[in-house]
Each structure stands twice: as structure tokens, then as C-alpha cells.
Design a protein around this motif. Structure first.
Motif, PDB file in Angstrom:
ATOM      1  N   LEU A 190       8.048   2.356 -11.293  1.00 34.38           N
ATOM      2  CA  LEU A 190       6.845   2.307 -12.309  1.00 34.38           C
ATOM      3  C   LEU A 190       5.551   2.064 -11.479  1.00 34.38           C
ATOM      4  N   HIS A 191       4.429   2.516 -11.950  1.00 35.47           N
ATOM      5  CA  HIS A 191       2.882   2.184 -11.642  1.00 35.47           C
ATOM      6  C   HIS A 191       2.774   2.805 -10.285  1.00 35.47           C
ATOM      7  N   LEU A 192       3.475   3.934 -10.008  1.00 32.88           N
ATOM      8  CA  LEU A 192       3.246   4.682  -8.634  1.00 32.88           C
ATOM      9  C   LEU A 192       1.883   5.373  -8.633  1.00 32.88           C
ATOM     10  N   SER A 193       1.223   5.561  -7.413  1.00 38.02           N
ATOM     11  CA  SER A 193       0.134   6.277  -7.390  1.00 38.02           C
ATOM     12  C   SER A 193       0.236   7.548  -6.831  1.00 38.02           C
ATOM     13  N   ARG A 194       1.696   7.976  -6.377  1.00 34.32           N
ATOM     14  CA  ARG A 194       1.754   9.389  -5.922  1.00 34.32           C
ATOM     15  C   ARG A 194       3.352   9.487  -5.841  1.00 34.32           C
ATOM     16  N   ALA A 195       3.877  10.512  -6.508  1.00 32.54           N
ATOM     17  CA  ALA A 195       5.390  10.866  -6.371  1.00 32.54           C
ATOM     18  C   ALA A 195       5.296  12.120  -5.326  1.00 32.54           C
TER      19      ALA A 195
END
Length: 443
Positions: A359-364
């Protein structure tokens, strides 16, 4: 000449309103409420194409879509529904629906929707809604939401109940039911995907098989016409009715005279007939470097933002934004999406009973349906959603329940433990007999 009709109308209105004026105030309110409710229901049924039914965006990067014209209108229940015995509304999800649109459609406030989403960030149940699922609404005074039930199937529900003016708490309902096995089989004719579909396997089944054998078989290059496969699939039933939940108990692929097999054991992992693991062991940490744990797994955590006590179903690592995030085991990406509070996040199924969340990622860096390997870079950490600062929230679920990923017993060994070998061998013998019974329909 025009005054006669006007006089008649005035006389008729007076005839109707005079008795109404003499009613007690409580009776006036009850009668007025009934008339308004009937008018609302008739209006929704007869004016499905009105602009008021267009669905506003939930700010989840989804395109707003109007509720289909043939979607059934919500059915109002009796007044005693306010005692929370029966729902006021029951709504079945249709293709194109958004959560905010459904709340608007039923006249439930957007503020209540975001209060529910706040509670949902611990389980992310609302993000898994799909056409055919059912929402049930219990309302109090002033149409205020008191309870919301998500009915995914006969065996799985999530209930959100109001605890105060601004918060809800959730409860998961999972019914074990009974599991029945059936054997499916077929020959390769064209691609494995089409051949497996013809045999009755679902897209999820096919993705799981591809993930399990990806290190042993190139499905596009190695399989030839005449090769075959057999599967034992278990399906869940509650009171004799199928819930839609399935699991693959055993798989066998015959490739040019070479046999590949996989058996699901009670520990939730797949092994070959000799007890060797098909999946490499899990990583304990989702990053190459072991960052400081800023908030541990805690079922009774004091939330740093809301100040309330709520479960923390994962482990938070104090990672700077942009830190590479690694898949902790081989698996299939089942979700890449955004949430108002959980931020951008990824879900991976690892076969058997294991699921991980990031969770809380900046980019996948991966997409839904993609096969990933243990240690593969899947994302960059960030600070999306409702957070106090950059960090990575990592969850591990076993058999549908969140566990402490730092201490849980997860597949770290490469084979079935010696003490479990007799039970495993007995299971393999039984499942192999079922695989032998799987028919191989003509091409």
C-alpha cells in the motif's frame, strides 16, 4: 371564461387540503412522508434517463458511468427497517456502477460513503466489488447510514456498522460451508488457454496453473497437440448452493511423455509428488534492505491520524519515497488500483491460501494478470492515500485472514517437512486417483 376552471381547481384543492389541515402534526408528517416516498419510487422507475442518475467520480481514476437504464430501482422496506432488522435498500451491482453513484442513487450522503471507506482501508473490501455483488443499506433518521453490508457470496460478507457520528467499524463473515471435488481434463488443441477454457477451467484457474509451472514449462512453446492435462477442482457449497469459491487441489500436465504435477497440501502450498515445493520460499521482507518497522502488525492499534483504536493488518516500513518494492513470492497480480485512504496499491495471489498487499505506493511497475517472481521489483514506495509520511505498508493474508508477516509461519523450506510426509503421501494417493478419473474429451 378562463376563471371558471380556475375556480373549480381552487374548490377542489380546498376540499382536499381542509381535512388535511385538521389532522394532528404527527399524522401530517407521516402522510407527507408516504406521499414523497411513493413519488420518489415512481420517479426513479419512470425516469431512469434523468441527469440526476449520472454517477459522479469517486476520485479513484475511474470514468463516471451512468447507471444502466434497465437497472432495478431500489426497493424501500417497511418503516420497521430502521430498527436494523431489515435493510431499507438492497442494490445489486451492475457493470459501470461506481460507489459514489450508488450512494447518490439511493440518497445516502457522500460523507457517509467516505466514513465507510475510512474503515474499509484495513480490508479493502469495497475495492473488490463486481457486477452481481449485493449492497444492503440500513438507514436511520434523516436518511443517515447506520449499517452497510457487502454480500459477495453466500459464504462471504463484510458488514460496516456505525459507532459514532463519524466512524464505522467492520466485521467479516466467512462461512466454511462444504467443499466438493470434481475432476476436469482435456487435450491440447491450439493454445493451453483455449484448451483449458474448453475443459471448464476459469481464467483464475488458468493463471494459477501458469504461475505454478512457469519455471518448469513454457506454455506457448513447449506444449504440443496431443499433450493433456487433468485437474481436481474443489467448489464450496453453503446449504447445497454453490458460492462461487473454488480451489485447485491437484494438477497434472502430460507434456511429450513427461509428467508435471502439483498437489495442494494443508499448509497452503503446492508440492510435486515427491514433496518438493513448486514455489520458491517466501521473502520475509518486501524490500532489498531491511528498513525500520515504523508501525508493527497490531489488531488493536491506536491510529496515529484518527486517534481511534482500529486493527493494523500489516507492517509499516519507514521507506523513503521511490524505494523499490519486491514481490515476496511467486504469484499472479490480481489488483493494481487506487484508494482514497490506502493510496495506490497492489495485490498478489501466491497460489493456495497466500495473498500479499503493498500500500501507499508512488508507482506500480506491474499490471493486473501479470505473473511475478519472488524478489521481482513490482513498485516504488511513496506516500499516497492518507498517511503521515512516506512508508510502505505490507500485508500477508493466509486463508483470508491477515497475519503478522514478520512472525507468521510461511513457506520458507523447499519441501514438505518430515513429520508431515505420511499425511502428504496419503493426500497425493487420493488426489492422483481422482486425476486418473478426469476425462479427456476429443479435440
Amino acid at each position: 371564461m378562463r376563471k371558471a376552471p380556475e375556480k373549480f381547481v381552487e374548490l377542489m384543492v380546498g376540499t382536499v387540503l381542509e381535512p388535511f389541515a385538521r389532522l394532528p402534526r404527527a399524522h401530517k408528517l407521516a402522510l407527507a412522508s408516504t406521499v414523497l416516498l411513493m413519488a420518489a419510487v415512481i420517479g426513479v422507475r419512470n425516469n431512469g434517463d434523468q441527469e440526476s442518475l449520472s454517477l459522479p467520480s469517486l476520485n479513484l481514476d475511474r470514468t463516471p458511468v451512468a447507471i444502466p437504464e434497465d437497472a432495478p430501482a431500489p426497493v424501500a422496506e417497511a418503516p420497521q427497517a430502521k430498527a436494523l432488522s431489515l435493510p431499507n435498500f438492497e442494490y445489486q451491482i451492475h457493470s459501470g456502477d461506481t460507489l459514489s453513484g450508488i450512494f447518490d442513487h439511493l440518497g445516502v450522503s457522500q460523507a457517509a460513503m467516505y466514513q465507510v471507506l475510512d474503515s474499509d482501508q484495513e480490508i479493502l473490501a469495497l475495492d473488490t466489488l463486481k457486477p452481481g455483488d449485493t449492497l444492503r443499506f440500513w438507514l436511520g433518521e434523516d436518511n443517515e447510514l447506520q449499517k452497510l453490508e457487502l454480500r459477495f457470496s453466500l459464504a462471504h460478507q463484510v458488514i460496516f456498522s456505525r459507532v459514532d457520528d463519524s466512524h464505522f467499524e467492520f466485521k467479516k463473515v466467512d462461512i466454511p460451508g462444504t467443499w466438493q471435488s470434481d475432476a476436469l481434463g482435456g487435450e491440447i488443441n491450439g493454445s493451453f488457454y483455449l484448451s483449458a477454457q474448453k475443459a471448464g477451467l476459469s481464467e483464475n484457474d488458468i493463471a494459477r496453473i501458469s504461475s505454478l509451472f512457469k519455471d518448469k514449462l513454457n506454455f506457448a512453446r513447449d506444449l504440443r497437440a496431443g499433450d493433456s492435462f487433468q485437474v481436481v477442482r474443489r467448489s464450496q457449497f453453503v446449504d447445497g448452493e454453490a458460492t462461487g469459491d473454488t480451489e485447485l487441489a491437484a494438477i497434472r500436465i502430460n507434456n511429450r511423455g513427461k509428467e508435471l504435477n502439483a498437489f495442494l497440501f494443508s499448509d497452503g502450498s503446492y508440492y510435486d509428488a515427491d514433496g518438493q515445493s513448486l514455489a520458491r520460499a517466501f521473502l520475509r521482507y518486501p524490500t532489498a534492505r531491511h528498513y525500520r518497522v515504523s508501525s508493527p502488525f497490531n489488531p488493536h492499534r491506536h491510529h496515529p491520524v484518527t486517534g481511534r483504536y482500529a486493527p493494523h493488518n500489516g507492517t509499516d516500513f519507514a521507506t523513503p519515497s521511490g524505494t523499490p518494492v519486491l514481490a515476496t513470492a511467486d504469484g499472479v497480480v490480481t489488483r493494481v488500483t487506487n484508494h482514497p485512504y490506502a493510496g495506490k496499491y497492489i495485490v498478489i495471489e501466491h497460489g493456495g491460501k497466500y495473498v500479499s498487499r503493498y500500500l501507499h505506493l508512488s508507482r506500480a511497475l506491474v499490471h493486473k494478470g501479470q505473473l511475478v517472481s519472488r524478489g521481482q521489483k513490482i513498485a516504488l514506495s511513496g506516500a499516497t492515500g492518507r498517511v503521515t509520511g512516506p512508508h510502505l505498508h505490507y500485508e500477508l493474508h493466509i486463508a483470508g485472514r491477515p497475519v503478522n508477516p514478520m512472525t507468521a509461519k510461511i513457506p520458507m523450506a523447499a519441501s514438505v517437512e518430515r513429520k508431515d510426509k505420511p499425511a502428504f503421501e496419503a493426500e497425493v494417493k487420493q488426489l492422483s486417483a481422482q486425476l486418473d478419473q478426469a476425462g479427456q474429451p476429443a479435440a
